[in-house]
Design a protein around this motif. Structure first.
Motif, mmCIF file in Angstrom:
data_model
loop_
_atom_site.group_PDB
_atom_site.id
_atom_site.type_symbol
_atom_site.label_atom_id
_atom_site.label_comp_id
_atom_site.label_asym_id
_atom_site.label_seq_id
_atom_site.Cartn_x
_atom_site.Cartn_y
_atom_site.Cartn_z
ATOM 1 N N SER A 1 0.809 -1.215 0.000
ATOM 2 C CA SER A 1 0.000 0.000 0.000
ATOM 3 C C SER A 1 0.843 1.266 0.000
ATOM 4 O O SER A 1 0.324 2.334 -0.311
ATOM 5 N N VAL A 2 2.137 1.176 0.329
ATOM 6 C CA VAL A 2 2.933 2.406 0.324
ATOM 7 C C VAL A 2 3.525 2.712 -1.059
ATOM 8 O O VAL A 2 4.149 3.742 -1.241
ATOM 9 N N SER B 1 2.234 3.870 -3.569
ATOM 10 C CA SER B 1 1.778 5.122 -4.171
ATOM 11 C C SER B 1 2.764 6.252 -3.907
ATOM 12 O O SER B 1 2.800 7.230 -4.651
ATOM 13 N N ALA B 2 3.588 6.107 -2.862
ATOM 14 C CA ALA B 2 4.550 7.159 -2.543
ATOM 15 C C ALA B 2 5.630 7.280 -3.603
ATOM 16 O O ALA B 2 6.266 8.322 -3.723
ATOM 17 N N MET C 1 -4.062 2.495 -3.526
ATOM 18 C CA MET C 1 -4.080 3.712 -2.709
ATOM 19 C C MET C 1 -4.036 4.950 -3.592
ATOM 20 O O MET C 1 -4.768 5.905 -3.379
ATOM 21 N N LYS D 1 -6.907 7.834 -3.777
ATOM 22 C CA LYS D 1 -6.613 9.218 -3.424
ATOM 23 C C LYS D 1 -6.873 10.149 -4.602
ATOM 24 O O LYS D 1 -7.436 11.234 -4.448
ATOM 25 N N TYR E 1 -14.409 14.043 -5.360
ATOM 26 C CA TYR E 1 -14.853 14.297 -4.008
ATOM 27 C C TYR E 1 -15.912 13.302 -3.549
ATOM 28 O O TYR E 1 -16.761 13.601 -2.729
ATOM 29 N N THR F 1 -15.742 10.733 -1.510
ATOM 30 C CA THR F 1 -14.830 10.085 -0.577
ATOM 31 C C THR F 1 -15.327 8.721 -0.121
ATOM 32 O O THR F 1 -14.608 7.727 -0.180
ATOM 33 N N LEU G 1 -13.435 5.188 -0.940
ATOM 34 C CA LEU G 1 -12.807 4.441 0.149
ATOM 35 C C LEU G 1 -13.439 3.061 0.312
ATOM 36 O O LEU G 1 -12.746 2.082 0.595
ATOM 37 N N LEU H 1 -11.949 0.875 -2.144
ATOM 38 C CA LEU H 1 -10.577 0.560 -1.722
ATOM 39 C C LEU H 1 -10.575 -0.598 -0.729
ATOM 40 O O LEU H 1 -9.836 -1.577 -0.883
ATOM 41 N N VAL H 2 -11.467 -0.490 0.276
ATOM 42 C CA VAL H 2 -11.539 -1.547 1.298
ATOM 43 C C VAL H 2 -11.956 -2.865 0.656
ATOM 44 O O VAL H 2 -11.375 -3.923 0.924
#
Lengths: 219, 224
Positions: free
Chosen positions: A159-160, A162-163, A170, A174, A181, A183, A187, A190-191
């Motif tokens: 999941s990191v 995306s950085a 992720m 985002k 918008y 949200t 989300l 995503l879950v």
């Protein structure tokens, strides 16, 4: 809840999930190889290499994946080593996972009774043969639960990604939140997608662990 | 090899700023762990209870928290809860909420498995001696579980410190963000700063987590 919107963006999530899974699997495969090599080195107490492996394990276990990725993706190019984001992701995951896999396989190897190895030697088997035919298979069997736990851990760690601007789940979530918008819907998807990826592995892990209780190999 | 940008760290109070960022991350994990321990102990005791509905709900909570990547949880609280509940959350607060939810789940599971590992006769003997339920826990069960628990919860501390690196993604200025800002600010005069600064951050995280892991391992060997 805007279901039309969710249906519209579904393909984006699918694409992201495929990317997440692909890099995740690449990383896990490399981590497994690294783990096996490190575990055998530790088990056989190979001089020098053993110390190196121990240093690697400490470094890899005591730093976050995000920091490892930042260094590989943003830092290394400045020293002349340029890798694509995808390779960086897989490499970072393998660097992190290698130590966890090594730990899983090492404890698997150490769970095989010394008698097994000694018997193999006394039958005239070589070191490699003993590992390949006697100790190895038994160790693999006992380390499967820990291995699966590591697979879940590593899939979660993806999941990191995306950085380092990989368009994973992720990133997609985002991005969509910023664009539309919506949200809650973004989300929720995503879950759902993470559950879709992780739940089967988790259930398999639980089932294997239950079965392992009954699997006693020769002592 | 060109210069690696370590000079940027020596400029002004840059290195100090990195440490400050690291401190922010460590602070978040310390606050979270301090809250997670009491909640986790409560959750663990609850999970060993007899009520089937309570057991199911706590199990559901535990499994959900465990299976979701921490970053997803951060997003759910930071973006999701603020939108659907209409409140305002700062990044730090959202991070502490998530880490407490997560820490409580992990701690609760540790406490549960430690409690169930205590042999049944310990409970029965203390009952036979006329101790009340609370006394049994307080004087007999908890002291024994603590020994098993301590090394494992120290491990949780390092995991938390490592996970705090994620709060960068919800806009908290921690050590990676501070590093990013320095790299940006020195883009012209020190284009290679990314290498040096990220390497230093890497080492800083290691220096924080490694001693804690070592302590946990030593305790585990001693008491295990």
């Amino acid at each position: 809840m805007d279901f039309a919107y969710m249906k519209n963006v579904l393909p984006l999530y699918e694409k992201a999930a495929v990317l997440t899974l692909r890099i995740g699997l690449e990383g896990i495969i490399f981590a497994t190889f690294a783990g096996i090599v490190c575990a055998v080195i530790l088990y056989e107490k190979v001089p020098v290499l053993r110390q190196l492996v121990m240093v690697y394990i400490e470094i890899s276990r005591n730093t976050p994946l995000l920091v490892q990725l930042f260094f590989i993706y943003y830092g290394l190019p400045k020293a002349g080593i340029v890798l694509s984001a995808e390779i960086c992701g897989a490499a970072g995951l393998a660097f992190l996972g290698g130590s966890y896999m090594a730990e899983a396989f090492r404890s698997g190897l150490e769970n095989v009774a010394p008698l097994q190895r000694e018997s193999a030697y006394s039958l005239g088997m070589g070191k490699l043969q003993t590992m390949r035919y006697v100790v190895g298979p038994q160790a693999v069997a006992t380390s499967i639960p820990a291995f699966l736990a590591n697979v879940i851990f590593l899939l979660k760690e993806t999941s990191v990604f995306s950085a380092i601007s990989l368009m994973d789940l992720m990133f997609t979530a985002k991005d969509l939140i910023g664009l539309y918008y919506k949200t809650t819907e973004s989300l929720l998807l995503l879950v759902i997608f993470y559950l879709f990826i992780l739940l089967p592995v988790s259930l398999t892990g639980a089932a294997v662990e239950r079965r392992m209780k009954y699997a006693g190999s020769g002592s | 090899m060109p210069d690696l940008g370590l000079d940027v760290l020596l400029k002004g109070n840059n290195f100090f700023r990195l440490l400050e960022g690291l401190l922010a991350a460590v602070k978040i994990s310390m606050v979270s762990i301090a809250l997670s321990i009491p909640f986790g102990v409560l959750l663990g005791i609850t999970m060993t209870g007899k009520n089937i509905l309570v057991r199911f709900l706590t199990k559901l909570y535990l499994e959900f928290i465990r299976i979701m990547p921490q970053l997803v949880l951060l997003f759910l609280v930071f973006f999701g809860s603020t939108r659907s509940l209409g409140w305002n959350l700062e990044g730090e607060t959202a991070a502490v909420i998530v880490f407490v939810l997560w820490g409580t789940a992990e701690m609760g599971d540790l406490v549960r498995s430690a409690l169930t590992s205590i042999p049944k006769h310990q409970y029965e003997s203390s009952r036979a001696l006329g101790l009340a339920k609370r006394q049994t826990y307080f004087y007999i069960i908890l002291p024994q579980t603590l020994r098993r628990l301590l090394p494992l919860s120290i491990n949780l501390v390092t995991r938390m410190v490592k996970t705090t690196s994620l709060v960068l993604m919800i806009g908290v200025v921690e050590v990676l963000k501070a590093g990013q800002q320095m790299i940006e600010a020195n883009r012209m005069n020190s284009p290679n700063a990314a290498f040096g600064i990220y390497l230093v951050i890497f080492i800083l995280y290691f220096l924080v987590c490694w001693p804690v892991s070592m302590a946990a391992r030593r305790l585990e060997k001693k008491w295990g």
